[in-house]
Design an enzyme around this catalytic site. Structure first.
Site, PDB file in Angstrom:
ATOM      1  N   ASP A   1      30.396  47.957  37.915  1.00  0.00           N
ATOM      2  CA  ASP A   1      30.420  48.911  38.663  1.00  0.00           C
ATOM      3  C   ASP A   1      29.921  50.324  38.067  1.00  0.00           C
ATOM      4  OD1 ASP A   1      31.163  47.440  40.804  1.00  0.00           O
ATOM      5  OD2 ASP A   1      33.320  48.647  40.790  1.00  0.00           O
TER       6      ASP A   1
ATOM      7  N   ARG B   1      45.316  58.797  35.386  1.00  0.00           N
ATOM      8  CA  ARG B   1      44.296  59.518  36.114  1.00  0.00           C
ATOM      9  C   ARG B   1      43.982  60.970  35.638  1.00  0.00           C
ATOM     10  NH1 ARG B   1      41.176  55.300  36.568  1.00  0.00           N
ATOM     11  NH2 ARG B   1      41.993  53.965  38.265  1.00  0.00           N
TER      12      ARG B   1
ATOM     13  N   ASP C   1      42.848  56.913  44.002  1.00  0.00           N
ATOM     14  CA  ASP C   1      42.312  57.280  42.777  1.00  0.00           C
ATOM     15  C   ASP C   1      41.126  58.446  42.946  1.00  0.00           C
ATOM     16  OD1 ASP C   1      43.825  55.813  41.252  1.00  0.00           O
ATOM     17  OD2 ASP C   1      42.586  54.050  41.346  1.00  0.00           O
TER      18      ASP C   1
ATOM     19  N   SER D   1      40.529  43.427  42.892  1.00  0.00           N
ATOM     20  CA  SER D   1      40.224  44.571  42.418  1.00  0.00           C
ATOM     21  C   SER D   1      41.278  44.867  41.444  1.00  0.00           C
ATOM     22  CB  SER D   1      40.090  45.669  43.424  1.00  0.00           C
ATOM     23  OG  SER D   1      40.175  46.964  42.960  1.00  0.00           O
TER      24      SER D   1
HETATM   25  N1  ARG Z   1      47.717  51.372  44.414  1.00  0.00           N
HETATM   26  C1  ARG Z   1      47.925  51.881  43.019  1.00  0.00           C
HETATM   27  C2  ARG Z   1      47.669  53.414  42.841  1.00  0.00           C
HETATM   28  O1  ARG Z   1      47.426  53.933  43.626  1.00  0.00           O
HETATM   29  C3  ARG Z   1      46.902  51.135  42.164  1.00  0.00           C
HETATM   30  C4  ARG Z   1      45.525  51.098  42.326  1.00  0.00           C
HETATM   31  C5  ARG Z   1      44.612  50.534  41.381  1.00  0.00           C
HETATM   32  N2  ARG Z   1      43.646  50.287  41.642  1.00  0.00           N
HETATM   33  C6  ARG Z   1      43.014  49.057  41.748  1.00  0.00           C
HETATM   34  N3  ARG Z   1      41.478  49.006  41.556  1.00  0.00           N
HETATM   35  N4  ARG Z   1      43.557  48.012  41.810  1.00  0.00           N
HETATM   36  O2  ARG Z   1      48.289  53.807  41.853  1.00  0.00           O
END
Ligand code: ARG
Length: 429
Positions: A13, A93, A122, A174
């Site tokens: 990506d 993050r 995110d 993912s």
């Molecule tokens: N739902 C979790 C969060 O918002 C994890 C997100 C992770 N991203 C992914 N592409 N699986 O912290």
């Protein structure tokens, strides 16, 4: 927009995003790869960035700072989103956002970019953090503004431009990983009734296939783990070792239907062997070393801090102040906790601390009891006073008041019951 710093995982990506940003906006692209552990794609990442047309590729090893400044404060606070998610993705993050801003400033860039989609948490975390730290920077998320390509389209796009494609097997999910945990979503997991297939897991064995149980002793100082089984370890090594050990015993699988900040419920599979063990152990040690009032108040702080972190509000004053409280409350949380890792379970089997508030002489039912039983009578007299006054004035909940029962039905008359009396009792006159 002239120059943009892209958060670059090194995956397909973001490799495509390098070229896409250049072509779409005619900008120079600098990539920033932040190693937050968990087996990311550091190998060959500069080469791939260059092949995609980056003018410069930064690679930063942030593993130790990630643990000490981001993970440990949340372990100290017992912060788990909705009581279950150790926040692995969410914690990385703000660190990545801060580095994006610092590199942008060093490079004289006027924008930063990230590979988040338009319906997750995110994007919010990145955008909000970047704008808090440097409101002048523009934030671009290619996947949110038109780069949406399927995996096959991305591969064609990359081949057409001579972009080196990372050798990863196509995953049906993912996935986001860092040292504190692995997050897995989408695909068949989108049906919350579906049992997660075996291939959703990578860090944990199936609990029923785990080897015989083992014990591990965790040493804490000031609410932070500093050693395993008598050996002092640095933060990264400690987490990595516990990750491998607990994962091999099937510990740390979490299946969570969670509430995203953007209003969606989503089904997430997390693997957090080290976090699961450490959170349990830490709470056990707190139970020994903190007063009941502190323990109760800490639960409020834990929920609030977890929510703020989940929502991407790391750089808010409230977040900072709650972290400060949590760290301060941990002064006395030092000692050892023994855990048994047993087919997917992490079970506390013992705890001890030189700062323990547990007093055997007060607790014991055996000899040496120092608790003043007679004082209990006076204590209860005063403690129960408000309830007695209320009951007398208003009729207590469950009290027979005049002809009627207040607030509840009588129990005795409505329950099956037998009454035994000695043979012949009551017969004598
Ligand atoms: N739902 C979790 C969060 O918002 C994890 C997100 C992770 N991203 C992914 N592409 N699986 O912290």
């Amino acid at each position: 927009m002239n120059k943009v710093v892209l958060a670059y995982s090194g995956g397909l990506d973001t490799s495509v995003a390098v070229a896409w940003l250049r072509e779409q906006y005619g900008v120079e692209v600098v990539t920033l790869t932040v190693d937050v552990g968990g087996g990311s794609l550091r190998e060959g990442v500069e080469r791939r960035a260059m092949s995609a047309g980056a003018s410069k590729a930064y690679v930063v090893d942030a593993r130790e700072r990630f643990v000490t400044d981001f993970v440990w404060p949340h372990l100290q606070a017992s912060a788990l989103y909705q009581g279950v998610y150790p926040l692995a993705t969410a914690l990385a993050r703000p660190l990545i956002a801060q580095l994006l801003v610092e590199v942008a400033q060093k490079e004289g860039a006027d924008a930063v970019a990230h590979g988040s989609t338009g319906k997750g948490n995110d994007q919010v975390r990145f955008d909000v953090a970047v704008h808090a730290l440097d409101p002048a920077l523009e934030v671009v998320a290619p996947l949110r503004v038109g780069m949406g390509l399927s995996r096959d389209q991305e591969i064609d796009y990359a081949i057409a431009r001579g972009i080196e494609i990372p050798i990863t097997k196509a995953s049906p999910y993912s996935i986001d990983v860092n040292l504190w945990g692995r997050s897995c979503e989408t695909g068949v997991l989108e049906d919350p009734w579906v049992t997660p297939p075996a291939d959703a897991y990578e860090w944990t064995v199936d609990p029923s296939a785990a080897p015989p149980a083992v014990e591990v002793v965790i040493l804490f100082e000031g609410g932070v783990p500093v050693g395993l089984d008598g050996e002092r370890l640095g933060p990264v090594e400690l987490v990595d070792r516990l990750q491998a050990l607990a994962g091999a015993h099937g510990v740390g699988r979490i299946d969570h239907v969670e509430d995203r900040l953007v209003g969606i419920k989503s089904r997430e599979i997390y693997e957090t062997p080290a976090a699961t063990v450490l959170h349990k152990a830490h709470r056990a040690l707190e139970g020994l070393t903190l007063t009941k009032d502190t323990l109760r108040f800490n639960r409020l702080v834990a929920d609030e801090l977890a929510q703020l972190t989940y929502d991407g509000l790391w750089f808010s004053a409230l977040h900072r102040d709650l972290r400060g409280y949590a760290a301060s409350s941990q002064r006395v949380v030092s000692g050892e906790v023994r855990m048994r890792l047993d087919h997917g379970n992490a079970i506390v089997t013992g705890r001890r601390s030189p700062l323990s508030l547990y007093d055997k002489n007060l607790a014991t039912y055996d000899e040496g009891d120092a608790f003043d039983h007679a004082s209990a009578v006076g204590f209860i007299e005063i403690f129960g006073l408000p309830l007695r006054v209320e009951a007398a004035r208003h009729g207590a909940v469950g009290r027979h008041h005049g002809a009627a029962w207040t607030w509840t039905e009588p129990l005795l008359a409505s329950l099956p019951m037998t009454i035994a009396e000695p043979e012949g009792a009551g017969a004598a006159g």
